[in-house]
Design a protein around this motif. Structure first.
Motif, PDB file in Angstrom:
ATOM      1  N   ILE A  63       0.822  -1.213   0.000  1.00  0.00           N
ATOM      2  CA  ILE A  63       0.000   0.000   0.000  1.00  0.00           C
ATOM      3  C   ILE A  63       0.855   1.262   0.000  1.00  0.00           C
ATOM      4  N   ASP A  64       2.017   1.207   0.632  1.00  0.00           N
ATOM      5  CA  ASP A  64       2.875   2.387   0.689  1.00  0.00           C
ATOM      6  C   ASP A  64       3.714   2.556  -0.570  1.00  0.00           C
ATOM      7  N   GLU A  65       3.589   1.611  -1.512  1.00  0.00           N
ATOM      8  CA  GLU A  65       4.342   1.682  -2.764  1.00  0.00           C
ATOM      9  C   GLU A  65       3.450   1.965  -3.964  1.00  0.00           C
ATOM     10  N   ILE A  66       2.150   1.860  -3.793  1.00  0.00           N
ATOM     11  CA  ILE A  66       1.230   2.041  -4.917  1.00  0.00           C
ATOM     12  C   ILE A  66       1.140   3.517  -5.276  1.00  0.00           C
ATOM     13  N   GLU A  67       1.340   3.820  -6.541  1.00  0.00           N
ATOM     14  CA  GLU A  67       1.211   5.191  -7.018  1.00  0.00           C
ATOM     15  C   GLU A  67      -0.261   5.595  -7.021  1.00  0.00           C
ATOM     16  N   SER A  68      -0.518   6.829  -6.647  1.00  0.00           N
ATOM     17  CA  SER A  68      -1.898   7.314  -6.575  1.00  0.00           C
ATOM     18  C   SER A  68      -2.602   7.215  -7.917  1.00  0.00           C
ATOM     19  N   GLU A  69      -1.876   7.444  -8.987  1.00  0.00           N
ATOM     20  CA  GLU A  69      -2.488   7.370 -10.317  1.00  0.00           C
ATOM     21  C   GLU A  69      -2.912   5.946 -10.645  1.00  0.00           C
ATOM     22  N   ALA A  70      -2.109   4.956 -10.234  1.00  0.00           N
ATOM     23  CA  ALA A  70      -2.487   3.561 -10.462  1.00  0.00           C
ATOM     24  C   ALA A  70      -3.729   3.198  -9.663  1.00  0.00           C
ATOM     25  N   TRP A  71      -3.831   3.710  -8.433  1.00  0.00           N
ATOM     26  CA  TRP A  71      -5.045   3.499  -7.625  1.00  0.00           C
ATOM     27  C   TRP A  71      -6.249   4.097  -8.347  1.00  0.00           C
ATOM     28  N   ARG A  72      -6.127   5.354  -8.764  1.00  0.00           N
ATOM     29  CA  ARG A  72      -7.260   6.034  -9.417  1.00  0.00           C
ATOM     30  C   ARG A  72      -7.682   5.319 -10.695  1.00  0.00           C
ATOM     31  N   GLN A  73      -6.713   4.877 -11.483  1.00  0.00           N
ATOM     32  CA  GLN A  73      -7.047   4.192 -12.731  1.00  0.00           C
ATOM     33  C   GLN A  73      -7.833   2.910 -12.463  1.00  0.00           C
ATOM     34  N   THR A  74      -7.424   2.155 -11.444  1.00  0.00           N
ATOM     35  CA  THR A  74      -8.124   0.911 -11.126  1.00  0.00           C
ATOM     36  C   THR A  74      -9.562   1.191 -10.707  1.00  0.00           C
ATOM     37  N   ILE A  75      -9.751   2.169  -9.839  1.00  0.00           N
ATOM     38  CA  ILE A  75     -11.112   2.520  -9.397  1.00  0.00           C
ATOM     39  C   ILE A  75     -11.919   3.097 -10.556  1.00  0.00           C
ATOM     40  N   ASP A  76     -11.289   3.916 -11.387  1.00  0.00           N
ATOM     41  CA  ASP A  76     -11.992   4.530 -12.516  1.00  0.00           C
ATOM     42  C   ASP A  76     -12.550   3.479 -13.471  1.00  0.00           C
ATOM     43  N   ILE A  77     -11.757   2.477 -13.785  1.00  0.00           N
ATOM     44  CA  ILE A  77     -12.200   1.457 -14.739  1.00  0.00           C
ATOM     45  C   ILE A  77     -13.116   0.433 -14.067  1.00  0.00           C
ATOM     46  N   ASN A  78     -12.692  -0.101 -12.927  1.00  0.00           N
ATOM     47  CA  ASN A  78     -13.395  -1.232 -12.327  1.00  0.00           C
ATOM     48  C   ASN A  78     -14.700  -0.851 -11.643  1.00  0.00           C
ATOM     49  N   LEU A  79     -14.759   0.338 -11.070  1.00  0.00           N
ATOM     50  CA  LEU A  79     -15.951   0.729 -10.310  1.00  0.00           C
ATOM     51  C   LEU A  79     -16.695   1.897 -10.954  1.00  0.00           C
ATOM     52  N   ASN A  80     -15.996   2.992 -11.230  1.00  0.00           N
ATOM     53  CA  ASN A  80     -16.683   4.125 -11.864  1.00  0.00           C
ATOM     54  C   ASN A  80     -17.238   3.735 -13.229  1.00  0.00           C
ATOM     55  N   GLY A  81     -16.479   2.902 -13.971  1.00  0.00           N
ATOM     56  CA  GLY A  81     -16.969   2.450 -15.273  1.00  0.00           C
ATOM     57  C   GLY A  81     -18.278   1.688 -15.149  1.00  0.00           C
ATOM     58  N   GLN A  82     -18.409   0.876 -14.105  1.00  0.00           N
ATOM     59  CA  GLN A  82     -19.662   0.137 -13.909  1.00  0.00           C
ATOM     60  C   GLN A  82     -20.806   1.095 -13.581  1.00  0.00           C
ATOM     61  N   TYR A  83     -20.516   2.129 -12.816  1.00  0.00           N
ATOM     62  CA  TYR A  83     -21.526   3.158 -12.538  1.00  0.00           C
ATOM     63  C   TYR A  83     -21.982   3.845 -13.827  1.00  0.00           C
ATOM     64  N   TYR A  84     -21.029   4.260 -14.673  1.00  0.00           N
ATOM     65  CA  TYR A  84     -21.404   4.937 -15.912  1.00  0.00           C
ATOM     66  C   TYR A  84     -22.302   4.051 -16.776  1.00  0.00           C
ATOM     67  N   VAL A  85     -21.957   2.761 -16.863  1.00  0.00           N
ATOM     68  CA  VAL A  85     -22.748   1.835 -17.677  1.00  0.00           C
ATOM     69  C   VAL A  85     -24.117   1.611 -17.057  1.00  0.00           C
ATOM     70  N   ALA A  86     -24.165   1.364 -15.753  1.00  0.00           N
ATOM     71  CA  ALA A  86     -25.448   1.134 -15.079  1.00  0.00           C
ATOM     72  C   ALA A  86     -26.360   2.345 -15.210  1.00  0.00           C
ATOM     73  N   LYS A  87     -25.781   3.532 -15.099  1.00  0.00           N
ATOM     74  CA  LYS A  87     -26.557   4.766 -15.215  1.00  0.00           C
ATOM     75  C   LYS A  87     -27.243   4.848 -16.571  1.00  0.00           C
ATOM     76  N   ARG A  88     -26.506   4.499 -17.630  1.00  0.00           N
ATOM     77  CA  ARG A  88     -27.072   4.544 -18.985  1.00  0.00           C
ATOM     78  C   ARG A  88     -28.024   3.389 -19.258  1.00  0.00           C
ATOM     79  N   ALA A  89     -27.786   2.255 -18.608  1.00  0.00           N
ATOM     80  CA  ALA A  89     -28.562   1.049 -18.905  1.00  0.00           C
ATOM     81  C   ALA A  89     -29.891   0.988 -18.168  1.00  0.00           C
ATOM     82  N   ALA A  90     -30.002   1.679 -17.061  1.00  0.00           N
ATOM     83  CA  ALA A  90     -31.149   1.487 -16.165  1.00  0.00           C
ATOM     84  C   ALA A  90     -32.488   1.689 -16.867  1.00  0.00           C
TER      85      ALA A  90
END
Length: 257
Positions: free
Chosen positions: A98-125
């Motif tokens: 955790i103390d070695e993970i770059e903040s940008e790598a964290w954000r990218q993972t959340i952006d694709i894996n979780l925020n991306g699902q939100y964007y799709v669900a929002k459009r699909a509902a």
């Protein structure tokens, strides 16, 4: 209807699969296509999109970008509606303490894996309310277990399970079923990279790392992309009509990570 017939999705389903040109997504897209569905996929891999089987429509789109998700749904409008949306896009993210993970790598993972699902669900509902359809969110066994050195991935997948259970409550009164599929160790190029990265992190050999991983699986084996596709087909079939709000592992019983 005979029970055996209820396990087969009805013909002509209108299906959207994100990250559907490779790996699990491709297996799911092909399975629905072979079952008589009309399928539209998106992916960021243009070569893989170009190699899709005839009859599967495609859009180049990155689900972490809301504008590209909007364009995906515009192009998928040719299906005339949606019966099944498979929220499959995701990345492995970094392998590090955790103390070695770059903040940008964290954000990218959340952006694709979780925020991306939100964007799709929002459009699909809206479309799924109209069809009383099915939303399938791809999580992971890392969405029910702790995963050392893979905290961005695990955090995003626990988030997917929470998103799934909340949307099942929200959309259920409109007849929409929402479930999460939690793959375990799925055979393919992606897990090979994960094993290699974790072996390097641990300072051990690749084969030793694989055997250590499989020792945590009670059936001592990987699952196949086709196993995940089979679960998706079942959840979209009449046999899955009363399954919603569930986080369903397809993992040969992973006990720890």
């Amino acid at each position: 209807m005979k029970v055996v017939d209820s396990l087969i999705p009805r013909q002509g389903l209108r299906v959207l699969v994100t990250a559907g040109a490779n790996g699990i997504g491709l297996a799911i897209a092909q399975a629905f296509h072979e079952a008589g569905a009309r399928v539209h996929v998106c992916d960021v891999d243009e070569a893989a999109l170009a190699a899709l089987p005839e009859g599967i429509a495609a859009t180049r789109a990155d689900v972490s970008r809301e504008a590209e998700v909007a364009r995906l749904f515009d192009e998928a409008a040719g299906l005339g509606g949606l019966d099944v949306v498979v929220n499959n896009a995701g990345i492995a993210g970094p392998t590090a303490g955790i103390d070695e993970i770059e903040s940008e790598a964290w954000r990218q993972t959340i952006d694709i894996n979780l925020n991306g699902q939100y964007y799709v669900a929002k459009r699909a509902a809206g479309a799924l309310r109209e069809s009383r359809g099915v939303l399938l969110n791809m999580a992971s066994v890392a969405g029910r277990l702790g995963f050392a050195y893979r905290t961005p991935y695990a955090a995003s997948k626990w988030g997917v399970v929470g998103l799934t259970k909340s949307l099942a409550c929200e959309l259920g009164p409109a007849g929409v079923r929402v479930n999460a599929i939690l793959p375990g160790i799925v055979r393919g190029p992606r897990i090979e990279r994960v094993i290699a990265d974790r072996a390097a992190q641990r300072g051990i050999g690749r084969d030793e790392m694989e055997q250590e991983n499989l020792a945590k699986v009670s059936m001592r084996k990987m699952v196949e992309p086709s196993d995940i596709a089979a679960m998706a087909l079942f959840l979209a079939s009449p046999g899955g009509a009363n399954i919603s709000g569930q986080a369903l592992s397809v993992c040969a019983n992973v006990e720890s990570l």
